[in-house]
Design a protein around this motif. Structure first.
Motif: not given
Length: 274
Positions: A116-117, A97, A138-139, A56, A95, A215, A185, A255
């Motif tokens: 990762n948003d 961020d 899509y996180i 990430d 990934s 996550l 998340d 993570r």
């Protein structure tokens, strides 16, 4: 439960590790640590060799009260490193961020595998359009406000219920745009007090009602070191304890800054549950 990363199906029924590589000078734990190509590549190689499934990359500090930077500055920090990592490790699942659609789009063009948003699309309404166009996982994280204001928005009538409602609404938007692979998340440390973070962790398995992989980003956060009266540098033991609990509470991805130790947690967890 699987997600499709660059044509490769990743089975999240077996928990995975996402290794953190911060490219910011002011990250709460490792800010400014990776300053040259050799250090960056050595750290990525270590994380991959230890068993990380995802790397990430983050170029915008989201610690509480962090200063804002421009999109151009974020791209300047991020893109050369992404290009470097993928030139050395072309099969790595990187990934990104970021909560900015332009950063996400340019990173995906270079070969990033997922986004990762921290804002689940609320800080940039074009973000989900980009995710849908590139068909990447899509996180989406739970947060109120933005990194500068989030710790002013910590009042909830029912923490778990409001987080579930948040994900229900954001998942509905994602589905309407044709986004298939979504990871949620709960946002430990974002818009939450220390006590709320532990309430959330105790009830993390309730988020499985969303029927999406979870996550858990607990690594070296203040909810650990403030409780223990120490600092981020000395929060590995506490992180390991909470990572094991997160696995028991059905987290699919850890993570972390410390990949080898997280992989040991997963190995022990698998032994206990098989």
């Amino acid at each position: 439960m699987t997600i499709n990363c660059k044509g490769k199906l990743i089975d999240l029924t077996n928990p995975k590790v996402m290794g953190i590589l911060n490219l910011t000078p002011d990250s709460f734990y490792d800010g400014g640590k990776y300053k040259n190509e050799r250090d960056i590549l050595e750290q990525v190689e270590k994380m991959l060799s230890w068993g990380a499934t995802f790397i990430d990359l983050g170029a915008y500090s989201t610690r509480p009260g962090a200063d804002e930077i421009s999109t151009d500055e974020e791209l300047k920090r991020l893109l050369p490193v992404l290009e470097l990592v993928l030139s050395k490790f072309p099969d790595a699942l990187v990934s990104i961020d970021t909560f900015k659609s332009k950063v996400a789009e340019e990173a995906l063009e270079l070969g990033a595998a997922l986004i990762n948003d921290i804002s689940a699309g609320l800080l940039d309404e074009a973000m989900m359009e980009v995710i849908a166009e590139y068909h990447v996982p899509y996180i989406m994280m739970h947060m109120r406000g933005n990194p500068k204001t989030m710790q002013e928005q910590i009042f909830y009538e029912d923490l778990l219920q409001e987080i579930m409602f948040y994900f229900s609404e954001r998942l509905s938007v994602a589905r309407s745009k044709g986004i298939i692979d979504v990871i949620i998340d709960p946002g430990f440390g974002f818009s939450k007090t220390l006590e709320q973070n532990y309430e959330l962790l105790k009830n993390l398995d309730l988020l499985t009602m969303a029927d999406r992989p979870i996550l858990a980003g607990l690594s070296r956060k203040s909810m650990i070191y403030k409780l223990l009266g120490t600092d981020a540098q000395h929060a590995l033991n506490g992180t390991t304890a909470l990572n094991m609990l997160a696995l028991e509470k059905r987290a699919s991805i850890l993570r972390v800054h410390d990949v080898a130790e997280a992989m040991e947690c997963i190995k022990i967890y698998r032994q206990l549950t098989t």
